[in-house]
Design an enzyme around this catalytic site. Sequence first.
Site, short mmCIF file in Angstrom:
data_model
loop_
_atom_site.label_atom_id
_atom_site.label_comp_id
_atom_site.label_asym_id
_atom_site.label_seq_id
_atom_site.Cartn_x
_atom_site.Cartn_y
_atom_site.Cartn_z
N TYR A 125 73.56 31.56 15.36
CA TYR A 125 74.88 32.09 14.50
C TYR A 125 74.41 32.67 13.18
CZ TYR A 125 79.43 30.80 12.35
OH TYR A 125 80.37 30.59 11.65
N SER A 151 80.06 33.42 6.51
CA SER A 151 79.91 31.94 6.43
C SER A 151 78.60 31.68 5.59
CB SER A 151 79.20 31.64 8.08
OG SER A 151 79.00 30.25 7.86
P1 NAI Z 1 88.60 28.56 15.54
O1 NAI Z 1 87.82 28.27 16.91
O2 NAI Z 1 89.38 27.50 15.12
O3 NAI Z 1 89.50 29.79 15.44
C1 NAI Z 1 88.83 31.11 16.07
C2 NAI Z 1 89.89 32.06 16.66
O4 NAI Z 1 89.20 33.14 17.13
C3 NAI Z 1 90.63 31.28 18.11
O5 NAI Z 1 91.77 31.39 17.89
C4 NAI Z 1 89.70 32.22 19.04
O6 NAI Z 1 90.60 32.33 20.30
C5 NAI Z 1 89.44 33.62 18.33
N1 NAI Z 1 88.45 34.27 19.20
C6 NAI Z 1 87.21 33.95 19.47
N2 NAI Z 1 86.74 34.78 20.26
C7 NAI Z 1 87.22 35.93 20.10
C8 NAI Z 1 87.36 37.20 20.46
N3 NAI Z 1 86.38 37.58 21.40
N4 NAI Z 1 88.25 37.99 20.55
C9 NAI Z 1 89.44 37.64 19.99
N5 NAI Z 1 89.72 36.29 19.46
C10 NAI Z 1 88.66 35.51 19.52
O7 NAI Z 1 87.67 28.89 14.45
P2 NAI Z 1 87.66 28.72 12.71
O8 NAI Z 1 86.87 27.54 12.46
O9 NAI Z 1 88.88 29.19 12.22
O10 NAI Z 1 86.59 30.16 12.40
C11 NAI Z 1 87.11 31.37 11.94
C12 NAI Z 1 85.95 32.18 11.36
O11 NAI Z 1 85.56 31.51 10.15
C13 NAI Z 1 84.83 32.30 12.42
O12 NAI Z 1 84.55 33.72 12.27
C14 NAI Z 1 83.90 31.38 11.97
O13 NAI Z 1 82.51 31.70 12.23
C15 NAI Z 1 84.16 31.44 10.44
N6 NAI Z 1 83.46 30.28 9.83
C16 NAI Z 1 84.23 28.84 9.99
C17 NAI Z 1 83.78 27.63 9.51
C18 NAI Z 1 84.14 26.53 9.59
O14 NAI Z 1 83.75 25.38 9.33
N7 NAI Z 1 85.42 26.28 10.14
C19 NAI Z 1 82.59 27.90 8.58
C20 NAI Z 1 82.38 29.44 8.32
C21 NAI Z 1 82.75 30.27 8.83
#
Ligand code: NAI
Length: 258
Positions: free
Chosen positions: A156, A143
Amino acid sequence: MSARLHNKTAIITGAGSGIGSAIARLFAREGASVALFDLDASASEILAAELKQYGQQCIACTADVTQPDQVQSAVLQVQKTFGRIDILINCAGVNVFSDPLVLKEEDWQRCMETNLKGPYNLIRSVLPDMLARQYGNIVNVASVHGHRIIPGAFPYPVAKHGLIGLTRSLGVEYAAQGIRINSISPGLIMTPAAEAWLASCPDPQAERERQAALLPCKRIGEPDEVAYTALFLASDEARFINASDILIDGGRSQMYHE
Ligand code: NAI
């Protein structure tokens, strides 16, 4: 249609939503067999059914990345089904934002276990097979919080700085054995997690506009824009890139002030 991942196999964690789903769709379109890991079985099963249209194998595995035993058995299932694992995308993550002095012990734990130890659990499980074949590409989704500090977002950024450290450390450790480990650092990307955070703001629409205005390009990023960077790093096109991080934030983190 191009097939930049023709004949490759990939595990994508957090594939049931947001950036992970976008990566899974793009990888399947580019010819990879994909294993979708998520806590949320129903979302990844629906996506797996959709991705079979591209003609490659696609399986959904329910696995909590914080649980080494679950990770190990899901990885074994993928090895049995696909025969090998070429690519690992560590995308599962959670937002944990708090005042440092009121942060609960369990929230610190959840943040570190999911965002930092989780990727390590996956890497530990896939590495023996990759090392045996002297081939493997790993991409960790870090991130901008792993580069710059935004007040109010603790702890975070601690986990995401750690994830970039893990990337560099293990990237160097295994470089001579055909393994590449890189990370990507998105800025604000419009996903269900970002929507949930905006919805928690006092005036979500005003916050959305404020966030877009903060960016030099004056718009918020899209999951596909992250997926294309993951595709490049996971493909053999990036074969001399290792232990590195690519920022995907429209230039925001390079600004001092306006
Ligand atoms: P999201 O919440 O839409 O998707 C995350 C997915 O990870 C969900 O399907 C959830 O069920 C799964 N998950 C969470 N904990 C888990 C676990 N313990 N075991 C297995 N699956 C698990 O999130 P998003 O926004 O798509 O983020 C994806 C990645 O990108 C994350 O690592 C987040 O930190 C990173 N990120 C996101 C940003 C954003 O603005 N959306 C910016 C920078 C980084």
